[in-house]
Design an enzyme around this catalytic site. Structure first.
Site, PDB file in Angstrom:
ATOM      1  N   GLY A 196      -6.198   6.137   8.524  1.00 21.32           N
ATOM      2  CA  GLY A 196      -4.953   6.739   9.230  1.00 21.32           C
ATOM      3  C   GLY A 196      -4.254   5.776  10.727  1.00 21.32           C
ATOM      4  N   SER A 197      -4.728   4.363  10.694  1.00 20.88           N
ATOM      5  CA  SER A 197      -4.471   3.799  11.890  1.00 20.88           C
ATOM      6  C   SER A 197      -2.822   3.211  11.698  1.00 20.88           C
ATOM      7  CB  SER A 197      -5.252   2.593  12.280  1.00 20.88           C
ATOM      8  OG  SER A 197      -4.875   1.425  11.188  1.00 20.88           O
ATOM      9  N   ASN A 198      -2.343   3.202  10.573  1.00 22.09           N
ATOM     10  CA  ASN A 198      -0.889   3.095  10.399  1.00 22.09           C
ATOM     11  C   ASN A 198      -0.107   4.224  10.609  1.00 22.09           C
ATOM     12  OD1 ASN A 198      -0.040   0.127   9.697  1.00 22.09           O
ATOM     13  ND2 ASN A 198      -2.109   0.375   8.461  1.00 22.09           N
TER      14      ASN A 198
ATOM     15  N   ARG B 287      -2.070  12.257 -13.404  1.00 24.04           N
ATOM     16  CA  ARG B 287      -1.361  11.519 -12.099  1.00 24.04           C
ATOM     17  C   ARG B 287       0.095  12.355 -11.921  1.00 24.04           C
ATOM     18  NH1 ARG B 287      -0.964   5.691 -12.264  1.00 24.04           N
ATOM     19  NH2 ARG B 287       0.997   6.133 -13.224  1.00 24.04           N
TER      20      ARG B 287
ATOM     21  N   MET C  15      -4.577   4.955  -1.378  1.00 24.58           N
ATOM     22  CA  MET C  15      -5.058   4.169  -2.506  1.00 24.58           C
ATOM     23  C   MET C  15      -4.952   4.893  -3.881  1.00 24.58           C
ATOM     24  SD  MET C  15      -5.820   1.721  -0.813  1.00 24.58           S
ATOM     25  CE  MET C  15      -6.382   0.804   0.598  1.00 24.58           C
ATOM     26  N   ARG C  16      -3.830   5.237  -4.035  1.00 26.35           N
ATOM     27  CA  ARG C  16      -3.572   5.735  -5.562  1.00 26.35           C
ATOM     28  C   ARG C  16      -2.086   5.210  -5.822  1.00 26.35           C
ATOM     29  NH1 ARG C  16      -5.313  10.495  -7.699  1.00 26.35           N
ATOM     30  NH2 ARG C  16      -3.258  11.145  -8.635  1.00 26.35           N
TER      31      ARG C  16
ATOM     32  N   ASN D  32       5.730   1.061   1.470  1.00 33.53           N
ATOM     33  CA  ASN D  32       4.353   0.664   1.355  1.00 33.53           C
ATOM     34  C   ASN D  32       3.780  -0.292   2.348  1.00 33.53           C
ATOM     35  OD1 ASN D  32       1.300   0.951   0.561  1.00 33.53           O
ATOM     36  ND2 ASN D  32       1.627  -0.753  -0.814  1.00 33.53           N
TER      37      ASN D  32
ATOM     38  N   HIS E 166       1.039  -3.289   2.888  1.00 31.38           N
ATOM     39  CA  HIS E 166       0.096  -4.003   2.386  1.00 31.38           C
ATOM     40  C   HIS E 166      -0.450  -5.221   3.158  1.00 31.38           C
ATOM     41  CE1 HIS E 166      -2.275  -5.222  -1.363  1.00 31.38           C
ATOM     42  NE2 HIS E 166      -1.862  -6.553  -1.039  1.00 31.38           N
TER      43      HIS E 166
ATOM     44  N   GLU F 102       0.342  -4.951  11.214  1.00 29.34           N
ATOM     45  CA  GLU F 102       0.774  -4.029  10.518  1.00 29.34           C
ATOM     46  C   GLU F 102       1.273  -2.799  11.305  1.00 29.34           C
ATOM     47  OE1 GLU F 102      -1.741  -2.152   7.496  1.00 29.34           O
ATOM     48  OE2 GLU F 102      -2.859  -4.327   7.062  1.00 29.34           O
TER      49      GLU F 102
END
Ligand code: GAR
Length: 204
Positions: A13-15, A66, A91-92, A108, A110, A175
């Site tokens: 959770g750093s972002n 899902r 990560m889904r 998102n 990346h 990021e």
């Protein structure tokens, strides 16, 4: 645009933290309404609670597939009047129910210069390929993995003695700067999508 954000995470959770910090300092005029993790042990959940933000663990195990999981997310996000969804180390894969409910409103981040090195372990892929420059990308999420319209990117040089850890650490610094900037653009700019391109007068 509705400035209430949902942040979806799976881990550290750093972002998420960089987004919380930017909203708290006022450099990003938005509110994190809810943080959702698919993993109970995600450290980001504690970061959210520390900042006084609602943090939920929603376990995929409680759903048959899902789509069922994503329908539950839609319910949670709608109940909190969320306008923009930010994937931050989530990560889904995002399924049709969520994509449909928040069309062009899911971002998102990346750790590579897409379209190079999509998927898992992007920093390792870059190092093993031998590129001299990698970086970070924020893009709109579509049904194609890591292939939606690119909002912002930042380059990071690959150094001779880099390891996955040292390269990842330098990409992460970019990021943390990039994600709040991308959210600002999406919320504020009169952007359009032309073909694959995210176009905004401000970004040129
Ligand atoms: C970040 O480097 C992000 O770019 C990456 O996971 C890390 C999450 O860190 N995401 C992906 O690889 C998505 N394919 P964080 O939990 O500290 O924000």
């Amino acid at each position: 645009m509705n400035r209430r954000l949902a942040i979806l995470i799976s881990g550290r959770g750093s972002n998420l933290q960089s987004i919380l910090d930017a909203t708290q300092s006022g450099s990003l005029d938005a509110k994190v309404a809810v943080v959702v993790s698919n993993r109970a042990d995600a450290a980001g959940l504690a970061r959210a609670r520390e900042a006084g933000v609602e943090a939920l663990h929603v376990s995929p195990r409680d759903f048959a597939d899902r789509d069922g999981y994503d329908r539950e997310l839609v319910k949670i996000l709608r109940a909190r009047d969320v306008g923009v969804v930010c994937l931050a180390g989530y990560m889904r894969l995002v399924g049709a129910p969520l994509l449909g409910a928040f069309e062009r409103r899911i971002l998102n981040i990346h750790p590579s210069l897409l379209p190079a090195f999509p998927g898992l372990d992007a920093q390792r892929q870059a190092l093993e390929y031998g590129v001299r420059v990698s970086g970070a990308t924020v893009h709109l999420v579509t049904s194609d993995l890591d292939a939606g319209p690119i909002v912002v990117q930042a380059p990071v040089a690959v150094l001779e003695d880099d390891t996955v850890d040292t390269l990842s650490a330098r990409i992460l610094v970019e990021e943390h700067r990039l994600y709040p900037e991308a959210i600002r653009l999406v919320l504020d700019a009169p952007w359009t999508i032309e073909g694959r391109r995210f176009r905004t007068p401000r970004a040129g």
